[in-house]
Design a protein around this motif. Structure first.
Motif, PDB file in Angstrom:
ATOM      1  N   ARG A  36       0.843  -1.206   0.000  1.00 33.04           N
ATOM      2  CA  ARG A  36       0.000   0.000   0.000  1.00 33.04           C
ATOM      3  C   ARG A  36       0.877   1.255   0.000  1.00 33.04           C
ATOM      4  NH1 ARG A  36      -2.134  -0.395   4.841  1.00 33.04           N
ATOM      5  NH2 ARG A  36      -3.924  -1.647   4.260  1.00 33.04           N
ATOM      6  N   THR A  99      -5.857   1.890  -0.805  1.00 28.51           N
ATOM      7  CA  THR A  99      -7.022   1.726   0.068  1.00 28.51           C
ATOM      8  C   THR A  99      -7.923   2.955   0.051  1.00 28.51           C
ATOM      9  OG1 THR A  99      -5.666   0.342   1.516  1.00 28.51           O
ATOM     10  CG2 THR A  99      -7.686   1.213   2.468  1.00 28.51           C
ATOM     11  N   ILE A 100      -9.223   2.701   0.039  1.00 29.17           N
ATOM     12  CA  ILE A 100     -10.226   3.756   0.264  1.00 29.17           C
ATOM     13  C   ILE A 100     -10.594   3.728   1.742  1.00 29.17           C
ATOM     14  CG2 ILE A 100     -12.619   4.461  -0.157  1.00 29.17           C
ATOM     15  CD1 ILE A 100     -11.159   4.833  -2.667  1.00 29.17           C
ATOM     16  N   ALA A 112     -18.478   5.434  -0.170  1.00 29.32           N
ATOM     17  CA  ALA A 112     -17.081   4.985  -0.156  1.00 29.32           C
ATOM     18  C   ALA A 112     -17.012   3.481  -0.436  1.00 29.32           C
ATOM     19  CB  ALA A 112     -16.439   5.303   1.196  1.00 29.32           C
ATOM     20  N   ALA A 116     -15.139   1.770  -3.588  1.00 23.75           N
ATOM     21  CA  ALA A 116     -14.098   0.760  -3.356  1.00 23.75           C
ATOM     22  C   ALA A 116     -14.475  -0.580  -3.991  1.00 23.75           C
ATOM     23  CB  ALA A 116     -13.858   0.585  -1.852  1.00 23.75           C
ATOM     24  N   TYR A 119     -14.203   0.464  -8.213  1.00 24.24           N
ATOM     25  CA  TYR A 119     -12.996   1.025  -8.832  1.00 24.24           C
ATOM     26  C   TYR A 119     -11.965  -0.093  -9.052  1.00 24.24           C
ATOM     27  CZ  TYR A 119      -8.796   3.889  -9.406  1.00 24.24           C
ATOM     28  OH  TYR A 119      -7.642   4.441  -9.891  1.00 24.24           O
ATOM     29  N   ILE A 123     -11.139  -2.510  -4.737  1.00 24.38           N
ATOM     30  CA  ILE A 123      -9.907  -2.359  -3.960  1.00 24.38           C
ATOM     31  C   ILE A 123     -10.272  -2.358  -2.474  1.00 24.38           C
ATOM     32  CG2 ILE A 123      -8.775  -1.073  -5.828  1.00 24.38           C
ATOM     33  CD1 ILE A 123      -9.038   1.448  -4.063  1.00 24.38           C
ATOM     34  N   GLU A 124      -9.238  -2.390  -1.642  1.00 23.69           N
ATOM     35  CA  GLU A 124      -9.474  -2.498  -0.201  1.00 23.69           C
ATOM     36  C   GLU A 124     -10.246  -1.286   0.353  1.00 23.69           C
ATOM     37  OE1 GLU A 124      -6.470  -4.098   2.870  1.00 23.69           O
ATOM     38  OE2 GLU A 124      -6.150  -1.928   2.765  1.00 23.69           O
ATOM     39  N   CYS A 125     -11.143  -1.578   1.279  1.00 18.57           N
ATOM     40  CA  CYS A 125     -11.946  -0.523   1.894  1.00 18.57           C
ATOM     41  C   CYS A 125     -11.880  -0.633   3.409  1.00 18.57           C
ATOM     42  CB  CYS A 125     -13.394  -0.680   1.434  1.00 18.57           C
ATOM     43  SG  CYS A 125     -14.506   0.586   2.061  1.00 18.57           S
ATOM     44  N   PRO A 160     -16.180  -4.206   3.872  1.00 21.62           N
ATOM     45  CA  PRO A 160     -14.955  -3.475   4.183  1.00 21.62           C
ATOM     46  C   PRO A 160     -14.030  -4.415   4.968  1.00 21.62           C
ATOM     47  CG  PRO A 160     -16.731  -2.803   5.662  1.00 21.62           C
ATOM     48  CD  PRO A 160     -17.338  -3.759   4.670  1.00 21.62           C
TER      49      PRO A 160
END
Ligand SMILES: NC(=O)c1ccc[n+]([C@@H]2O[C@H](COP(=O)([O-])OP(=O)(O)OC[C@H]3O[C@@H](n4cnc5c(N)ncnc54)[C@H](O)[C@@H]3O)[C@@H](O)[C@H]2O)c1
Ligand SMILES: [Zn+2]
Length: 349
Positions: A36, A99-100, A112, A116, A119, A123-125, A160
Motif C-alpha cells: 500500500r 485503500t479507500i 465509499a 471501493a 474502482y 480495492i481495499e476498503c 470493508p
C-alpha cells in the motif's frame, strides 16, 4: 478488545474494532499490506475533527493521504459523485494495492464502499462510521450503494476489510443523531439481543454507547455471517423496514424515525400472526426514547404503493419480520386485513 468478525465460510472478511480514540490510531490499525502506498479518505463536511486525526495517523504510518470531501448526506449517494470521485482516483493513479478510507455517516460510508467495490473492480476498503446509525448498521455487513430514482437501487455487496468505531466520536453526537441510531440499535436488540433491549429500557438514550454498539454490531455480524447475500436469514435485519421504508418516503422523516414507526406496525402484525405478547412494552420502549410511534397524516395509498413496489421486487409477496418474542424473529406474509390493521395502529388509514 478483540475485534468482532464477520465470516464467510471459514474466512474472516471483516474485522470490527470498537474503541475510544481509535481514530488517532487508524494508521496502525490498517490491514497489513506492505504494497500500500496511498490512502484516499472519502468524507463529509461535518466530521473535520475526526478526519484530521485519521489523516495524521495514516500519514505518520507512511501513507500518502488524500482527503476528498463529498456532498453532505444522501447528496453524496449518486452516480455523478461516483464518477467525479473515480476521476480523482484516476488522477492520483490509485492502484490495486491502495485503500479507500470512508469516514462519516451512513451516506459517506455507503458511497465509499461502492467506490471501493467497483474502482478497478474492487480495492481495499476501511470504514469509520461517525454516526450511531452508521456504526450499528450502515457500515457493517457489506451493502454499498447509491440512489438512482429509488434509494440504494444501484450497489454492490462487498465487505470493508476493517471497520473502526470510535466511541468518543459517537458520544459527542447531537441527541437527534443518537436517537435516530437508537432506533436501529434497538431493532437489533429486538431481533437478537434481549440484554440490549433491557439496556435501553433501564437507561433510555443515556445507554452507554460502547456497550450499545458492541451488542448491536454483534447481532448484525452474527446474522450477516450466516447469510451474506440476503437469501434468507439476513432478512430479519429488516425488522420495522417493510412499513418503515414507505413511511420514510411518504412522510419525509429520517430513516431511524421511520424504522421506529415501522417496528410499531410490525408489532401488530406479530401479535396477529404469531401471537407476539409483548406489544405494549415494545411500543412503550420505542416511545420512551423520544421516537415516533405513529405517522398521522401520512397518505395510506402512498405507503401501500411503496410496499407493493417492494413486493414486486420480492418474489414471495409482502414480507414482514415479526417477533414471536424478543430475540426470536421470523418472516411472515400477512393477509391484507392484517396489513391494514398494522397501518391503522400507526395512524394510517
Ligand atoms: N449499507 C447499509 O446496510 C445501510 C444501512 C442503513 C442505512 N444506510 C444508509 O445510511 C444513510 C443514513 O445514515 P446516517 O443517518 O448516518 O446519514 P448521513 O451520513 O447522512 O449522516 C447524517 C448527518 O450527520 C452528519 N454527521 C456525520 N457524522 C457526524 C458527527 N460525528 N457529528 C455531527 N454530525 C455528523 C452528516 O454530515 C449528515 O449531515 C442512508 O443513506 C441509508 O441509506 C445504509
Ligand atoms: Zn435501516
Amino acid at each position: 478488545m478483540a475485534p468482532i468478525v464477520i465470516t464467510e465460510g471459514d474466512a474472516v472478511v471483516s474485522e470490527i474494532y470498537i474503541e475510544r480514540g481509535i481514530l488517532t490510531r487508524a494508521g496502525s490499525l490498517m490491514p497489513p499490506n506492505p504494497e500500500r502506498r496511498r490512502v484516499v479518505v472519502l468524507t463529509q463536511p461535518t466530521v473535520t475533527g475526526p478526519v484530521e486525526q485519521v489523516e495524521r495517523s495514516l500519514s505518520d504510518a507512511g501513507n500518502q493521504v488524500t482527503v476528498i470531501t463529498l456532498p453532505d448526506g444522501d447528496a453524496a449517494k449518486s452516480l455523478s459523485v461516483v464518477e467525479s470521485v473515480v476521476r480523482d482516483l484516476n488522477d492520483l493513479t490509485l492502484g490495486r494495492a491502495d485503500t479507500i478510507f470512508g469516514i462519516g455517516g451512513g451516506a459517506a460510508t455507503d458511497l465509499a464502499g461502492f467506490v471501493a467495490a467497483t474502482y478497478l473492480r474492487g480495492i481495499e476498503c476501511v470504514l469509520a462510521p461517525t454516526t450511531l446509525l452508521g456504526a450499528v448498521d450502515a457500515s457493517v455487513g457489506g451493502k454499498t450503494g447509491v440512489n438512482v430514482g429509488g434509494k440504494n437501487l444501484v450497489g454492490a455487496f462487498r465487505h470493508p476489510a476493517r471497520i473502526l468505531i470510535d466511541v468518543d466520536v459517537l458520544e459527542a453526537l447531537p441527541t437527534v443523531l443518537i436517537r435516530q441510531g437508537a432506533a436501529e440499535a434497538l431493532k437489533t436488540g429486538f431481533i437478537g439481543d434481549p440484554i440490549l433491549v433491557d439496556l435501553y429500557r433501564d437507561k433510555g438514550l443515556a445507554a452507554p454507547l460502547g456497550e450499545v454498539v458492541e451488542r448491536a454490531v454483534g447481532v448484525k455480524a452474527r446474522v450477516v455471517s450466516g447469510d451474506f447475500r440476503e437469501s434468507g436469514a439476513r432478512a430479519v435485519l429488516n425488522y420495522g423496514h417493510t412499513v418503515g421504508h414507505g413511511v420514510e418516503i411518504a412522510a419525509g422523516i429520517s430513516h431511524g424515525e421511520a424504522v421506529a414507526i415501522g417496528m410499531v406496525a410490525a408489532g401488530v402484525v406479530g401479535e396477529r400472526t404469531v401471537g407476539f405478547a409483548g406489544r405494549a412494552d415494545h411500543d412503550a420502549l420505542i416511545a420512551s426514547l423520544g421516537l415516533p410511534i405513529s405517522a398521522p397524516g401520512v397518505d395510506g395509498r402512498t405507503v401501500e404503493d411503496l410496499m407493493a413496489l417492494d413486493k414486486k421486487r420480492d418474489a414471495g409477496g409482502i414480507r414482514f419480520v415479526v417477533l414471536r418474542d424478543v430475540g426470536d424473529p421470523l418472516v411472515v406474509h400477512p393477509d391484507d386485513a392484517t396489513v391494514r390493521a398494522a397501518l391503522a395502529a400507526i395512524g394510517i388509514d
